[in-house]
Design a protein around this motif. Structure first.
Motif, mmCIF file in Angstrom:
data_model
loop_
_atom_site.group_PDB
_atom_site.id
_atom_site.type_symbol
_atom_site.label_atom_id
_atom_site.label_comp_id
_atom_site.label_asym_id
_atom_site.label_seq_id
_atom_site.Cartn_x
_atom_site.Cartn_y
_atom_site.Cartn_z
ATOM 1 N N PHE A 68 0.827 -1.197 0.000
ATOM 2 C CA PHE A 68 0.000 0.000 0.000
ATOM 3 C C PHE A 68 0.868 1.258 0.000
ATOM 4 O O PHE A 68 1.751 1.417 0.855
ATOM 5 C CB PHE A 68 -0.915 0.026 1.225
ATOM 6 C CG PHE A 68 -1.957 -1.064 1.225
ATOM 7 C CD1 PHE A 68 -3.158 -0.895 0.563
ATOM 8 C CD2 PHE A 68 -1.722 -2.259 1.880
ATOM 9 C CE1 PHE A 68 -4.114 -1.900 0.548
ATOM 10 C CE2 PHE A 68 -2.661 -3.275 1.880
ATOM 11 C CZ PHE A 68 -3.867 -3.096 1.211
ATOM 12 N N ALA A 69 0.605 2.149 -0.953
ATOM 13 C CA ALA A 69 1.242 3.458 -0.993
ATOM 14 C C ALA A 69 0.383 4.407 -0.166
ATOM 15 O O ALA A 69 -0.760 4.700 -0.533
ATOM 16 C CB ALA A 69 1.351 3.954 -2.428
ATOM 17 N N CYS A 70 0.923 4.875 0.943
ATOM 18 C CA CYS A 70 0.185 5.761 1.850
ATOM 19 C C CYS A 70 0.763 7.166 1.703
ATOM 20 O O CYS A 70 1.741 7.524 2.378
ATOM 21 C CB CYS A 70 0.298 5.274 3.285
ATOM 22 S SG CYS A 70 -0.100 3.518 3.503
ATOM 23 N N GLY A 71 0.180 7.952 0.835
ATOM 24 C CA GLY A 71 0.680 9.287 0.552
ATOM 25 C C GLY A 71 -0.073 9.870 -0.615
ATOM 26 O O GLY A 71 -1.252 9.559 -0.824
ATOM 27 N N GLY A 72 0.607 10.695 -1.388
ATOM 28 C CA GLY A 72 -0.017 11.299 -2.551
ATOM 29 C C GLY A 72 0.434 10.639 -3.834
ATOM 30 O O GLY A 72 0.960 9.518 -3.836
ATOM 31 N N GLU A 73 0.247 11.356 -4.951
ATOM 32 C CA GLU A 73 0.631 10.805 -6.251
ATOM 33 C C GLU A 73 2.107 10.461 -6.319
ATOM 34 O O GLU A 73 2.496 9.467 -6.932
ATOM 35 C CB GLU A 73 0.283 11.802 -7.371
ATOM 36 C CG GLU A 73 -1.045 11.575 -8.030
ATOM 37 C CD GLU A 73 -2.214 12.149 -7.231
ATOM 38 O OE1 GLU A 73 -3.355 11.882 -7.595
ATOM 39 O OE2 GLU A 73 -1.965 12.863 -6.246
ATOM 40 N N GLY A 74 2.940 11.269 -5.677
ATOM 41 C CA GLY A 74 4.378 11.015 -5.706
ATOM 42 C C GLY A 74 4.743 9.700 -5.043
ATOM 43 O O GLY A 74 5.591 8.945 -5.533
ATOM 44 N N THR A 75 4.089 9.393 -3.923
ATOM 45 C CA THR A 75 4.333 8.128 -3.224
ATOM 46 C C THR A 75 3.876 6.952 -4.072
ATOM 47 O O THR A 75 4.577 5.940 -4.201
ATOM 48 C CB THR A 75 3.595 8.110 -1.876
ATOM 49 O OG1 THR A 75 3.894 9.313 -1.156
ATOM 50 C CG2 THR A 75 4.005 6.908 -1.041
ATOM 51 N N THR A 76 2.682 7.084 -4.665
ATOM 52 C CA THR A 76 2.160 6.018 -5.531
ATOM 53 C C THR A 76 3.081 5.802 -6.729
ATOM 54 O O THR A 76 3.356 4.662 -7.117
ATOM 55 C CB THR A 76 0.745 6.356 -6.007
ATOM 56 O OG1 THR A 76 -0.118 6.511 -4.876
ATOM 57 C CG2 THR A 76 0.192 5.268 -6.913
ATOM 58 N N PHE A 77 3.568 6.890 -7.305
ATOM 59 C CA PHE A 77 4.485 6.804 -8.448
ATOM 60 C C PHE A 77 5.732 6.010 -8.067
ATOM 61 O O PHE A 77 6.182 5.132 -8.814
ATOM 62 C CB PHE A 77 4.866 8.216 -8.904
ATOM 63 C CG PHE A 77 5.847 8.261 -10.043
ATOM 64 C CD1 PHE A 77 5.427 8.104 -11.357
ATOM 65 C CD2 PHE A 77 7.200 8.474 -9.810
ATOM 66 C CE1 PHE A 77 6.324 8.154 -12.416
ATOM 67 C CE2 PHE A 77 8.113 8.523 -10.852
ATOM 68 C CZ PHE A 77 7.670 8.365 -12.159
#
Length: 327
Positions: A63-72
């Motif tokens: 799971f990426a817990c953050g914004g678009e930058g974290t998901t990227f």
């Protein structure tokens, strides 16, 4: 099954950690499961952590817990690992990809996430990187670049930061002369305001640049808007936010599997909100490139959307300049 949570403490104006940690603890205090929590310290950490966990083998939800930058970053760490499914707990300022699913609050429900369904979805390959949501060139890439000036200001939401960045960019020279090729068609020179290649409808804190895009349907959506006067741009942005720009004569749009862009000079590229620079780029679909975890209460609806696969929209022509235009 392993559950991995990668938290960017800087996301959500520094509140991501205090938002997510209690939710994770509350769930696993009452349910069995093997889980790890990582707190990133610097740019690039999420990619390295995700890749390290993916390489351990065995089925894992990361799971990426953050914004678009974290998901990227997490996405770029797990591509090529079929044992891993990507989940998002949207703690950032925009959270545009999950807007496609309507109810973004449910992405904070850990039980719905753990019991969610991993669906194969498409991603966008852009040079050596991968994007989940949208890639773009033009004024919007410059806006994404300038958005970072405003995201950290107290009281400024993601959509507000995007609006302020638009105003800032408005007074710069934002138009580009680009050579654009869609799929295997001819290359055309375009004086471009926006050139977007999308896997999902929203970006920039809620701008509906690709209103018909469906992640997982085997196609990307493109939208190319020609440069017009600054006065016209002001009225255009209101339509652009609502996804109504596709009705304009200056907009060319449709489906594609690739978009190639080049120019005689270096220009900014927006890859899910991350800014890079080049004088040429190719955006291309990687069909079913990853598995994305859709929370359990939304899975049936998403499955139905994939089965219907844009009924009434599949016939949109895609080669430039014969793409869909409206008066």
């Amino acid at each position: 099954m392993r559950y991995v949570f990668i938290i960017n403490p800087a996301a959500g104006k520094g509140k991501a950690k205090q938002t997510v940690l209690p939710l994770i603890s509350s769930y696993f205090n009452n349910h069995k499961g093997s889980y790890k929590i990582y707190i990133t310290q610097k740019k690039g950490d999420a990619t390295e952590i995700a890749k390290s966990e993916a390489s351990l083998g065995g089925e894992a939800y990361i799971f990426a817990c953050g914004g678009e930058g974290t998901t990227f970053e997490v996405l770029n760490g797990i591509v090529g690992y079929p044992n891993v499914s990507l989940g998002i707990i949207p703690c950032g300022s925009a959270n545009d990809f999950v807007k496609y699913f309507g109810n973004t609050d449910v992405f904070f429900n850990i039980e719905h996430q753990i019991k969610g369904t991993p669906f194969p979805v498409d991603i966008i390959k852009a040079g050596e990187y991968y994007a989940l949501n949208q890639c773009s060139v033009g004024m919007d890439a410059m806006v994404a670049q300038n958005m970072n000036r405003f995201k950290g200001i107290k009281g400024v939401s993601g959509s507000m930061a995007y609006g302020l960045a638009i105003v800032y960019t408005f007074f710069e020279k934002y138009n580009l002369s680009l050579d654009i090729k869609i799929d295997n068609g001819q290359t055309h020179r375009t004086h471009c305001l926006f050139a977007v290649c999308a896997n999902a409808p929203y970006y920039g804190g809620g701008y509906k640049s690709a209103p018909f895009a469906i992640p997982g349907d085997g196609k990307l959506d493109y939208s190319i808007i020609e440069t017009k006067s600054r006065i016209r741009v002001v009225s255009l942005l209101g339509l652009y936010r609502k996804g109504m720009h596709i009705n304009l004569k200056i907009c060319k749009w449709g489906n594609c599997e690739s978009m190639e862009i080049s120019a005689g000079r270096t220009f900014p590229l927006n890859l899910d909100g991350e800014i890079f620079y080049s004088d040429r780029i190719k955006f291309e679909i990687l069909k079913k490139g990853i598995k994305f975890i859709v929370p359990s209460c939304l899975a049936e609806k998403f499955d139905d959307q994939l089965k219907r696969k844009r009924i009434g929209h599949a016939a949109i022509p895609n080669p430039l300049p014969v793409c869909e235009t409206r008066e």
